[in-house]
Design an enzyme around this catalytic site. Structure first.
Site, PDB file in Angstrom:
ATOM      1  N   HIS A  20       4.811   7.629  -4.907  1.00 25.71           N
ATOM      2  CA  HIS A  20       4.126   6.424  -4.435  1.00 25.71           C
ATOM      3  C   HIS A  20       2.877   6.690  -3.629  1.00 25.71           C
ATOM      4  O   HIS A  20       2.277   5.750  -3.114  1.00 25.71           O
ATOM      5  CB  HIS A  20       5.073   5.575  -3.578  1.00 25.71           C
ATOM      6  N   LYS A  65      -6.397   1.453   4.276  1.00 21.36           N
ATOM      7  CA  LYS A  65      -6.539   0.099   3.740  1.00 21.36           C
ATOM      8  C   LYS A  65      -7.786  -0.603   4.282  1.00 21.36           C
ATOM      9  O   LYS A  65      -8.194  -1.642   3.786  1.00 21.36           O
ATOM     10  CB  LYS A  65      -5.286  -0.720   4.043  1.00 21.36           C
ATOM     11  N   LYS A  96       0.012 -10.341  -6.457  1.00 28.67           N
ATOM     12  CA  LYS A  96       0.508 -11.662  -6.025  1.00 28.67           C
ATOM     13  C   LYS A  96      -0.654 -12.637  -5.871  1.00 28.67           C
ATOM     14  O   LYS A  96      -0.574 -13.798  -6.289  1.00 28.67           O
ATOM     15  CB  LYS A  96       1.251 -11.554  -4.692  1.00 28.67           C
ATOM     16  N   LYS A 155      -1.401  -7.007   4.721  1.00 26.73           N
ATOM     17  CA  LYS A 155      -0.768  -5.768   4.249  1.00 26.73           C
ATOM     18  C   LYS A 155      -0.529  -4.928   5.488  1.00 26.73           C
ATOM     19  O   LYS A 155      -0.984  -5.267   6.572  1.00 26.73           O
ATOM     20  CB  LYS A 155      -1.668  -5.040   3.253  1.00 26.73           C
ATOM     21  N   ARG A 156       0.214  -3.819   5.359  1.00 29.30           N
ATOM     22  CA  ARG A 156       0.376  -2.939   6.508  1.00 29.30           C
ATOM     23  C   ARG A 156      -0.989  -2.541   7.063  1.00 29.30           C
ATOM     24  O   ARG A 156      -1.953  -2.391   6.306  1.00 29.30           O
ATOM     25  CB  ARG A 156       1.178  -1.689   6.119  1.00 29.30           C
TER      26      ARG A 156
END
Ligand SMILES: *Cc1c(COP(=O)(O)O)cnc(C)c1O
Length: 835
Positions: free
Chosen positions: A376, A573, A679, A567-568
């Site tokens: 992952h 990110k 999503k 998101k985290r």
């Protein structure tokens, strides 16, 4: 067990099988009243929504039970091959809505409740999220379970029943505060304790050899400290197909015997302490996402899951096949969700050899034909390694087995590349050095027949980089399985407005076959349809604005563009890049550069790992920037910023339907796939993003014109890093220089001097791995394109429709069919009829 007892329970079973429970309004209403008053013992004075929730959940659970049993019978009697999905995380969220949808009883339930003067929405809101995961990886496991049940694949999930799930996040003075999430306090109607399938898991002790009856040398693991693993089964209903699969979560419990000695010696408190130590194993979920924590208790959790689950499968096998393991590998597959459960490779070897008497070769043959590993992440800090000393003291027999696997493996490598000692050192499962380590990813690769990444780019980068040596040795093991999300939860359930509109146009076939959304493409050119689409989106934005108002006290105007990043919180990110753009917009407003302005509401949310300093400081920065902007009358409605606390599954169910612009802005080559991006796309949000993870495939599906692309690609990121000079970039870019000036002058921390210095430094250092400054200009330009596109409402609506229409590939139904075609090779099994 006496045969008399067996016969009695058979009679009971046969009686219940004759009478499936009715699904109509009246029966459901009666069930609800029964549970509320007779089982839970509540009455008209009850003021808590919890009991109405529990009564409804139990009423539905009854209907799940009989389908669950018939599914089990079907799997038993068909002797089908099965897959076991091993994951330390299942981020389930709420289950009531999902059960209503998948059982197809929303209508009668609403009516039954209405008759009792109750509102379904309020009851739904009383359910606590099952937060047994950190983020994408755990949510993926939950979506997989839904899709496998909907496809009627015999797949069982195995996980841990943490007493405390993901921490609850509070924001105080802009800082993240963590609070324990005791989600089981009020009981959990969705679980069924199964003490009859309890397993015993060993820890510590030592390994010794002995001669068995035939004079063979064998190994046994002795003087261990044992802990009981008690299964709690959670039903996983398929979509309106009568299949109910199982998610089995293990809870830790002390054995009865070991405290007796201490108890008799008069040290009751000490014996209770030991009991606590045993039960600590499943006490709490580690809140680290994309980084390892290296704690002993974490390794215990991993082994606890691996051992209990494998023993559970072997118990069933032996019951049906005795000691004959010839067909075991043809009939069973274990899918490892990241390296977290990869100690399973060694544990399956031990169980087959030491407990079931197989020789090494047969045990190894079975192991490497049943294990499959999903990677992952490419982040080096997330790659699990355990110090050999720790591993050996907790799992002495497994360390021996790992050494033997490694010796045989390195022999194979040196046959293929004679004399290449560098390669041997690189590929060894044991990393040598001052403190030798077990490389869990390598153990997983060596022990598996399949190794997959989770998006096309990610799988390619794995093969070219991290796992290059292994790919050269075994190219046939490597494959890609692009992630997805279940459209049942993430469109049909969470967005009833859009769901209804879509079904009105193309029928409801998309709920079980998401590719049918392609049919929406032609409707994107129909102005009447676009208007309906816009109305639905606006209503969803009103709902999201209400959440923001309630949680953040910030007013979002539903006619503004809703620009969302949830998101985290992690440097890769790049929430920081997002807030730099926000500061840039603020700077434009303050300097009067507001012609052709698109009003914008920026929403950011997510949890930071409690020990991740710079991520927590980023949350504080977002909140401070939000305060300055939201309280400046000169800014007014042109720009609003809010940080939504405690981002979780049930929050995302409100957030993604109300989003216009989806921020997917990770440094290229760092986000393995992303699933939040899917999503949002499904719900008609348009992506602004880099060429990273599944963004690439999203853009391919929706077309370049319907995606706002910016930034360096993965290759450019690698070369840019070699001579990266952010200070020159900042000096050469007027907009970025002004943003840095605002940050550095303390404009957002007037009374907290120096607070954000570490963030400023992280942008200015030539060692910034995330290249925030490098992508700023491109990001601002793409944001400007998005803003301009949004001003043309017809154009934007068209893009929005095309995003939903192109999202068919991102259903976990497709993902599961890919896993099944290439890795699992299971047959669909339908539940047996009642007879
Ligand atoms: C989907 C989801 C995630 C994953 O989001 P990414 O943007 O892919 O990181 C994380 N947390 C929750 C609660 C989610 O629903």
């Amino acid at each position: 067990m006496g045969s008399e007892v067996l016969n009695k329970s058979q009679v009971v079973q046969e009686r219940t099988e004759l009478q499936p429970l009715p699904m109509d309004q009246e029966a459901i209403g009666n069930g609800f009243l029964h549970y509320f008053s007779h089982f839970l013992g509540r009455d008209k004075y009850s003021e808590s929504d919890h009991y109405t929730f529990a009564a409804l959940a139990l009423t539905l659970r009854d209907r799940l039970m009989e389908r669950w049993r018939r599914t089990r019978y079907a799997y038993e009697s068909s002797d089908c091959k099965r897959t076991y999905y091993l994951s330390l995380e299942f981020l389930i969220g709420r289950s009531l809505g999902n059960s209503l949808l998948n059982l197809g009883v929303e209508e009668p339930v609403r009516k039954a409740l209405h008759e009792l003067g109750l509102q379904l929405e309020e009851i739904l809101d009383a359910e606590h999220d099952a937060g047994l995961g950190n983020g994408g990886l755990g949510r993926l496991a939950a979506c997989f379970m839904d899709s496998c049940a909907s496809l009627q694949l015999p797949v069982r999930g195995y996980g841990l029943r943490y007493e405390y799930g993901m921490f609850r996040q509070q924001i105080e003075n802009g800082f993240q505060l963590e609070e324990p999430d005791h989600w089981l306090r009020d009981g959990n109607p969705w679980e069924l304790e199964r003490p009859e399938y309890t397993q015993r898991v060993q820890f510590g002790g030592r390994s010794e050899t002995y001669q068995d009856g035939t004079g063979q040398t064998r190994w046994r693991w002795v003087a261990t400290k044992d802990v009981l693993a008690v299964p709690y089964d959670v039903p996983v209903p398929g979509y309106q197909n009568d299949t109910v699969n199982t998610l089995r979560l293990w809870g830790a419990a002390a054995t009865d015997e070991f405290d007796l000695g201490e108890f008799n010696a008069g040290s009751y408190p000490e014996s209770v302490e030991q009991k606590n130590a045993a039960e600590n194993i499943t006490m709490v979920l580690y809140p680290n996402d994309a980084s390892e924590c290296g704690k002993e208790l974490r390794l215990k959790q991993q082994f606890f899951l691996a051992s209990a689950s494998l023993k559970d499968v072997l118990r069933w096998w032996v019951k049906h096949n005795g000691g004959d393991f010839i067909r075991f590998a043809d009939q069973n597959c274990f899918q490892l969700n990241d390296t977290h459960p990869s100690v399973s490779v060694a544990e399956l070897m031990r169980l087959l050899m030491d407990e079931h008497g197989l020789g090494w070769d047969q045990a190894w043959d079975i192991t490497r034909h049943t294990m499959a590993y999903t990677n992952h992440t490419l982040l080096p800090e997330a790659l699990e390694r355990w110090p050999v000393s720790l591993f050996g003291s907790l799992l002495p027999r497994h360390l021996e087995i790992v050494y033997e696997i490694n010796a045989r493996f390195l022999e194979e490598v040196s046959r293929r590349w004679p004399g290449d000692n560098d390669r041997l050192r690189r590929m060894s499962i044991i990393e040598e050095g001052h403190e030798p380590q077990v490389r869990m990813a390598y153990l997983a690769i060596v022990g598996s027949f399949s190794v997959n990444g989770v998006a096309e780019l990610h799988s390619r980068l794995l093969q070219e980089g991290l796992f290059l040596d292994f790919h050269q040795l075994w190219p046939e093991k490597f494959n890609n399985k692009t992630n997805g999300v279940t459209q049942r939860r993430w469109l049909a359930w969470c967005n009833p407005g859009l769901s209804g509109l879509i079904t009105e146009r193309i029928g409801d076939g998309w709920i079980a076959d998401l590719d049918q959304l392609h049919q929406l493409q032609s409707h994107a050119d129909d102005p009447a349809f676009r208007e309906r689409w816009r109305d639905v989106k606006r209503a969803n934005k009103v709902r999201l604005a209400e959440l923001v108002e309630k949680e953040c006290g910030v007013h979002f105007d539903p006619d503004a563009m809703f620009d969302v990043q949830v998101k985290r919180i992690h440097e890769y990110k790049r929430q920081l890049l997002n807030i730099l753009h926000v500061i840039h917009l603020y700077d434009r407003i303050k300097s009067g550069d507001t012609s052709e302005w698109t009003p914008r509401c920026v929403l950011i949310g997510g949890k930071a790992a409690p020990g991740y300093f710079i991520a927590k400081l980023t949350i504080k920065l977002i909140n401070n920037v939000a305060n300055v902007i939201n309280s400046d009358p000169e800014v007014g409605n042109r720009l609003k910023v809010a940080f939504v606390p405690n981002y979780r599954v049930s929050a995302m169910e409100v957030i993604c339907p109300g989003t216009d612009l989806s921020e997917q802005i990770s440094t290229a080559g760092k986000e393995a796939s992303g699933t939040g991006n899917m999503k949002f796309m499904m719900n008609g949000a348009v992506t602004i993003g880099t060429l990273d993870g599944a963004n690439i495939e999203i853009r391919e599906q929706v077309g370049d014109d319907n995606f706002f692309l910016f930034g360096l690609n993965a290759q450019e990121v690698r070369t840019t890093r070699e001579e990266y000079d952010p200070n020159t970039i900042i000096a050469a870019n007027r907009d970025l220089a002004r943003v840095m000036q605002l940050l550095e002058s303390g404009h957002f921390n007037r009374f907290e001097p120096g607070l954000f210095d570490p963030i400023v430094d992280s942008i200015r250092t030539p060692h910034d791995p995330w290249l925030v400054a490098a992508d700023f200009t491109g990001f601002v330009a793409a944001q400007e394109q998005a803003a301009a596109a949004y001003r043309d409402r017809e154009h934007w609506t068209r893009i929005s429709i095309l995003n939903t229409a192109g999202s068919g590939r991102f259903s976990t139904d497709r993902t599961m069919l890919d896993y099944n075609r290439d890795i699992w090779k299971l047959e669909q099994v339908k539940p047996l009829n009642g007879e």
